[in-house]
Design a protein around this motif. Structure first.
Motif, PDB file in Angstrom:
ATOM      1  N   THR A 315       0.868  -1.141   0.045  1.00 38.20           N
ATOM      2  CA  THR A 315       0.173  -0.047  -0.009  1.00 38.20           C
ATOM      3  C   THR A 315       0.839   1.253  -0.235  1.00 38.20           C
ATOM      4  O   THR A 315       2.044   1.170   0.509  1.00 38.20           O
ATOM      5  N   VAL A 317       1.390   4.989   1.469  1.00 38.56           N
ATOM      6  CA  VAL A 317       1.020   5.556   2.913  1.00 38.56           C
ATOM      7  C   VAL A 317       1.357   7.120   2.703  1.00 38.56           C
ATOM      8  O   VAL A 317       2.232   7.420   2.164  1.00 38.56           O
ATOM      9  N   TYR A 423       5.769   3.835   0.637  1.00 35.84           N
ATOM     10  CA  TYR A 423       5.036   2.682   0.462  1.00 35.84           C
ATOM     11  C   TYR A 423       5.511   1.434   1.463  1.00 35.84           C
ATOM     12  O   TYR A 423       6.631   1.448   1.882  1.00 35.84           O
ATOM     13  N   LEU A 426       1.274  -4.347   3.322  1.00 37.69           N
ATOM     14  CA  LEU A 426       0.215  -3.943   3.816  1.00 37.69           C
ATOM     15  C   LEU A 426       0.142  -4.249   5.322  1.00 37.69           C
ATOM     16  O   LEU A 426      -0.355  -3.338   6.019  1.00 37.69           O
ATOM     17  N   ALA A 429       1.840  -1.528   7.549  1.00 38.19           N
ATOM     18  CA  ALA A 429       1.225  -0.166   7.840  1.00 38.19           C
ATOM     19  C   ALA A 429      -0.184  -0.327   8.442  1.00 38.19           C
ATOM     20  O   ALA A 429      -0.500   0.589   9.086  1.00 38.19           O
ATOM     21  N   LEU A 430      -0.901  -1.499   8.405  1.00 39.48           N
ATOM     22  CA  LEU A 430      -1.989  -1.617   9.322  1.00 39.48           C
ATOM     23  C   LEU A 430      -1.850  -1.205  10.752  1.00 39.48           C
ATOM     24  O   LEU A 430      -2.588  -0.747  11.558  1.00 39.48           O
ATOM     25  N   ARG A 436      -1.804   7.298   7.029  1.00 41.22           N
ATOM     26  CA  ARG A 436      -3.393   7.046   6.105  1.00 41.22           C
ATOM     27  C   ARG A 436      -2.884   6.256   5.034  1.00 41.22           C
ATOM     28  O   ARG A 436      -1.806   6.361   4.302  1.00 41.22           O
ATOM     29  N   ARG A 437      -3.300   4.892   5.066  1.00 38.39           N
ATOM     30  CA  ARG A 437      -3.329   4.089   3.775  1.00 38.39           C
ATOM     31  C   ARG A 437      -4.121   4.775   2.657  1.00 38.39           C
ATOM     32  O   ARG A 437      -5.083   5.294   2.594  1.00 38.39           O
TER      33      ARG A 437
END
Length: 516
Positions: A315, A317, A423, A426, A429-430, A436-437
């Motif tokens: 993702t 970010v 980047y 995923l 990043a969660l 923010r994604r």
């Protein structure tokens, strides 16, 4: 006589008993086929408050006197369990909805739900989120597609109002080649027997015989370890995004296989593959090393052998201060990474007038290689202009861009710098604050949507495990790769938000290299 030894007598007796038991079980299987089963039972259905009657019949007074919406408040404890003979996967739920089961509380309204006492908290609790369908409305509770090993269970504590205790509670849903059925009421920790008395007697007798035989064999100290176990040392390098999976699987393998020593030293996909190739070329044989790479390595040698092990979602970010709404189009992302967008307000007048700061991975990163291949369609054209992501070393450059060695460093910098974009894998990043994604092309990064074909989200790729040639049979490298594709490895891969290529439903995504 030698053939009358204790070991042989027990072995022959066990074999005879096993043949008889097998015949009985074949007969049983013909009449009662193995099925996947989910059972449910109400372990508590109690009123809340004092059992005091007012002028209106059956109205309880107490905790919720001042809340008219909580008339006749009750608490229900619902236990849901795999009481069949086989494990249940997410794909086994047959409903068309994203959730797996539906609980209906007749004549009552759900006010709140708590998940309690799952068999494996770390594994099961990850599924109870709205993205996987968990929620309630009116008298209906939506329960996610929770994978349950045989004997696994979880409990739902439900706060209700508007109806008295004892009203019908139903669990609706389907299981492929199985059933969802009510179980008899039981005390909170009681489990119904899975086998008849005859089956238990046969099992106990066989178990005692096998334990006796095993004791004799162990005393002789000549039993081999499990087939996938190997001793020695193994070095794992490469992808920083996949490193948490590799470390957890290595820990499980070392626990199971005595004498194995596995070290994980993630340095980036290309750096790891390069080190593997160099060590193999120097020794002219397969070293005890595995290099994980996010995507196929760009400099792949014909001496390297790649095994697809997982599908990873990535993702974009941005710093939490940037609210990009529905996200960015692929065209917008490409303009940003060419250095054509220098301030965020150039994209949208409602965005803050902050300078764009590009926080990138270094050239050895597989995460960066997949980003360039799947999203940009080329390399990152904006040059690197900063070592610390804070000071622009080349003041003539239109945009500030820095390169970092790990995913964690990228996330930390983006969270700390207003206007920053980067980047990441995923799952990293969660759990990171201050970010923010960013949806891409209107699609949100979701492993479930990718697995079930509900999204053409572009930023994803296949994780490869590289070895120098084919690892020798019986080596620690071969044993680790085999273990990675078994149930324990699959569970660890999924628990980190990835999809195992060893799962039949995921195999087409792996063969297609993530859709590239």
């Amino acid at each position: 006589m030698e053939w009358l030894s204790a070991e042989n007598v027990v072995a022959v007796g066990t074999a005879v008993l096993g043949i008889v038991a097998s015949g009985v079980m074949v007969w049983y299987e013909r009449r009662v086929p193995r099925r996947k089963r989910i059972g449910y039972r109400v372990q508590m259905d109690n009123p809340i408050g004092d059992d005091v009657r007012s002028g209106r019949a059956n109205r309880r007074l107490g905790l919720f006197d001042e809340d008219p919406g909580m008339v006749d408040a009750t608490l229900v404890l619902l236990r849901i369990e795999n009481d069949g003979s086989q494990g249940i996967d997410r794909d086994d739920y047959t409903g068309p909805e994203i959730h797996g089961l539906t609980a209906v509380f007749t004549d009552r309204t759900i006010r709140g739900v708590s998940v309690t006492q799952p068999t494996d908290a770390d594994h099961l609790m990850d599924h109870f989120i709205p993205d996987r369908g968990f929620g309630y409305e009116g008298n209906t509770l939506r329960i996610p597609r929770v994978p349950l090993n045989r004997g696994d269970h979880f409990k739902l504590l439900v706060l209700l109002s508007g109806g008295d205790v004892g009203r019908e509670i139903r669990l609706i849903g389907g299981i492929r080649e199985g059933e969802v059925h009510p179980n008899r009421s039981a005390t909170p920790d009681e489990k119904p027997p899975l086998f008849s008395r005859a089956a238990r007697l046969i099992s106990i007798t066989l178990t005692l015989s096998v334990v006796t035989l095993a004791g004799i064999v162990i005393a002789r100290d000549d039993n081999p370890p499990p087939i996938e176990c190997a001793s020695g040392s193994l070095a794992i390098t490469g992808s920083t995004a996949f490193a948490p999976v590799a470390r957890e699987v290595a820990k499980q393998y070392e626990k199971k296989c005595e004498g194995s020593d596995i070290k994980v030293d993630a340095r980036g996909s290309e750096a790891g593959v390069g080190e593997l190739a160099a060590r193999g070329a120097q020794s002219k044989r397969s070293p005890s090393m595995i290099a994980f790479s996010d995507g196929p390595t760009a400099g792949e040698s014909r001496d390297l052998e790649g095994n697809r092990v997982a599908v990873l979602a990535f993702t974009l970010v941005v710093n939490q201060g940037l609210d990009l709404g529905r996200g960015l189009s692929l065209t917008d992302v490409r303009r940003i990474y060419r250095g054509q967008i220098t301030r965020w307000r150039q994209l949208d007048p409602h965005l803050p007038n902050l300078p764009v700061v590009l926080v990138s991975r270094n050239a050895d990163s597989g995460t960066r290689q997949i980003f360039q291949r799947r999203v940009l369609g080329s390399w990152e054209r904006a040059p690197s202009t900063s070592l610390d992501c804070l000071h622009k070393d080349d003041r003539t450059a239109p945009v500030m861009r820095c390169e970092l060695d790990s995913t964690q460093e990228v996330l930390d910098k983006v969270a700390a710098i207003p206007g920053a974009i980067g980047y990441s894998e995923l799952n990293f990043a969660l759990g990171h604050k201050g970010l923010r994604r960013v949806p891409l092309g209107g699609a949100v990064a979701s492993v479930q949507d990718i697995e079930y074909g509900r999204s053409d989200y572009p930023y994803r790729g296949v994780e490869y495990a590289y070895t120098y040639g084919h690892p020798p049979a019986g080596s620690l490298a071969a044993g680790f790769l085999a273990y990675l594709g078994q149930s324990v490895g699959e569970t660890v891969i999924r628990s980190h938000g990835n999809l195992p290529c060893s799962a039949p439903a995921v195999l087409p995504l792996c063969d297609d290299d993530g859709g590239s």
